[in-house]
Design an enzyme around this catalytic site. Structure first.
Site, PDB file in Angstrom:
ATOM      1  N   HIS A 156      -6.399   3.998   6.324  1.00 45.88           N
ATOM      2  CA  HIS A 156      -5.717   4.859   5.353  1.00 45.88           C
ATOM      3  C   HIS A 156      -4.202   4.725   5.476  1.00 45.88           C
ATOM      4  O   HIS A 156      -3.463   5.615   5.059  1.00 45.88           O
ATOM      5  CB  HIS A 156      -6.132   6.329   5.514  1.00 45.88           C
ATOM      6  N   SER A 286      18.687 -10.191  -2.006  1.00 46.93           N
ATOM      7  CA  SER A 286      19.087  -9.259  -3.056  1.00 46.93           C
ATOM      8  C   SER A 286      20.488  -9.626  -3.524  1.00 46.93           C
ATOM      9  O   SER A 286      21.346 -10.000  -2.719  1.00 46.93           O
ATOM     10  CB  SER A 286      19.072  -7.817  -2.524  1.00 46.93           C
TER      11      SER A 286
END
Length: 482
Positions: A156, A286
């Site tokens: 999870h 970036s």
């Protein structure tokens, strides 16, 4: 118009390999039609059609690869007759005048279009399978290298019991092994439509051979042999069943899920700074944030995997709406979906090859994250050790519960490090096991049989699956264009 003024698919112009693009190119398509016409003529002559001369066959052999001028001529002819196959029959006949009268003898358009498609599907799988083999091989080496490195397991996406990095990678490899099985099965199941005539009855060929059924059957088999196929579909309509396209695209769609899951795991681990895809020295992560190392290769895999998974539905829907012996509403979509599926799968495999060849591991970050969670996981070991020294399990449980909640508050409310073990070291109640705490917190004791599972899996399952592909395995570095 300049090429820069027209849309081109990024699949071929930006990403896919030249060898895969070549399979679905116009030159290969039209040259394959010529190869089919040649082999039909050879088989017909062998079976007694004297109207086909040796000169005709030799001319056809000499002009199997269509040139630029002939492609342009066929395009002009198609604009007149509005039929692509007949335009190429005309153009091939002009190139081979000795064969002009016997090209396409007895055949329907699907003799070249459908049989060519089946050849392309087979040949495309022959490109994909070795690439998949090498992805598996490289990941297997990586798994063995890191079979003993403990990492925090996640369920999870919450901290769970420890595993090892190598064991985690075997989960990817196992799915890729299933993909390899499916690829090989699909490739080997591809047969040839063969020589079936306009509605699949072989009526035109029965006329050519004056009612000799045996010769018609022999023709079907002989054409397949000449084209390297051992299987001919026993019955067809005008086309081969479009259900074959379902069987061909299903393994690619399933592989897309594998690729997406693997790339997603790497993207998540990159965020955790535990594992990264290769990052080149001059690569920019970036345009604004110079420090960034974006997982662009894995993001590309996820993006294209979604596209590949969706193409399977094209095949399902197309197969379901084919009326009787054929309709033409299959043509346009298949021109798009079949090449797109193989080009996309090819891109995914090339990218995975690049990624699997240069994964970067950060053991210190991994260790720090483990030690942030391991004290909580070790509480059961601490309880057992105290009981062995004569303490009451219930009393130990309560004591460790109180200390655990205090340590959790430091982590969650104060942003500090997990100090549970320090609290245990300072609590006189736990003095009987103070000298055992280091061994109780050794990460390698929390990974179960993970290292042994990796060794056995690679030695048995992977070795067996790759045994037939040893000549395909290579260490050649895969460079991506962009």
């Amino acid at each position: 118009m300049s090429d820069y003024d027209k849309y081109t698919t990024p699949l071929s112009s930006r990403y896919a390999s030249e060898e895969m693009s070549s399979i679905f190119s116009l030159r290969n398509r039209f040259s394959t039609w010529r190869k089919l016409w040649l082999n039909l003529a050879i088989a017909e002559k062998e079976l007694g059609l004297d109207v086909i001369s040796e000169e005709a066959i030799e001319q056809m052999k000499a002009h199997l690869t269509i040139n630029d001028e002939e492609i342009a001529a066929a395009s002009k002819q198609e604009a007149i007759v509005r039929h692509d196959v007949m335009a190429h029959v005309h153009t091939f006949g002009e190139t081979c005048p000795k064969a002009a009268g016997i090209i396409h003898l007895g055949a329907t358009s699907c003799f070249v279009t459908d049989n060519a498609d089946l050849i392309f599907l087979r040949d495309a799988y022959d490109i994909l399978i070795p690439k998949l083999v090498n992805v598996i091989n490289r990941l297997s080496k990586f798994a063995l290298e890191y079979k003993d490195l403990p990492v925090l397991g996640w369920t999870h996406f919450q901290p769970a019991q420890l595993t090892t990095l190598g064991k985690r990678v075997t989960l990817w490899i196992q799915e890729l092994l299933w993909d390899l099985r499916n690829f090989v099965r699909a490739r080997n199941d591809i047969g040839l439509r063969g020589v079936k005539g306009t509605t699949g009855t072989q009526a035109s060929f029965l006329t050519l051979f004056h009612g000799d059924h045996d010769k018609v059957e022999a023709l079907d088999k002989r054409v397949a042999e000449l084209l390297g196929f051992s299987t001919v579909y026993p019955v067809t309509g005008q086309t081969y069943s479009r259900k074959i396209d379902i069987d061909v695209l299903a393994p690619l769609s399933s592989f897309a899920a594998t690729a997406h899951k693997m790339a997603t795991d790497i993207r998540l681990l990159a965020n955790l700074k535990e594992l990264e895809e290769p990052f080149e020295k001059s690569q920019i992560g970036s345009s604004a944030m110079a420090y960034k190392r974006n997982p662009m290769r894995c993001e590309r895999v996820c993006s294209l995997a979604r596209h590949l998974g969706s193409l399977f539905n094209d095949a399902v829907q197309t197969a379901s709406v084919q009326w009787f012996e054929r309709t033409l509403d299959d043509s346009a979509i298949r021109r798009i979906s079949l090449p797109s599926a193989f080009l996309t799968a090819d891109i995914l495999l090339s990218t995975l090859l690049n990624i699997s060849s240069g994964l970067v591991v950060y053991p210190k970050v991994i260790e720090r994250r483990i030690m942030g969670e391991l004290p909580f996981m070790a509480t059961e070991n601490i309880i057992m050790a105290m009981v062995e020294h004569g303490a009451s399990r219930q009393e130990v449980h309560e004591a460790i519960r109180v200390l655990s909640h205090q340590a959790a508050a430091v982590v969650k409310e104060q942003g500090g490090d997990n100090d549970l073990i320090e609290r245990v070291r300072q609590d006189k109640f736990f003095e009987p096991i103070w000298n055992e705490l280091d061994s109780l917190l050794e990460p390698s004791t929390f990974v179960g049989r993970a290292p042994q599972q990796v060794e056995k899996f690679v030695a048995n399952d992977v070795k067996q699956a790759l045994a037939a592909f040893q000549n395909d395995i290579t260490d050649v570095e895969v460079k991506l264009n962009v």
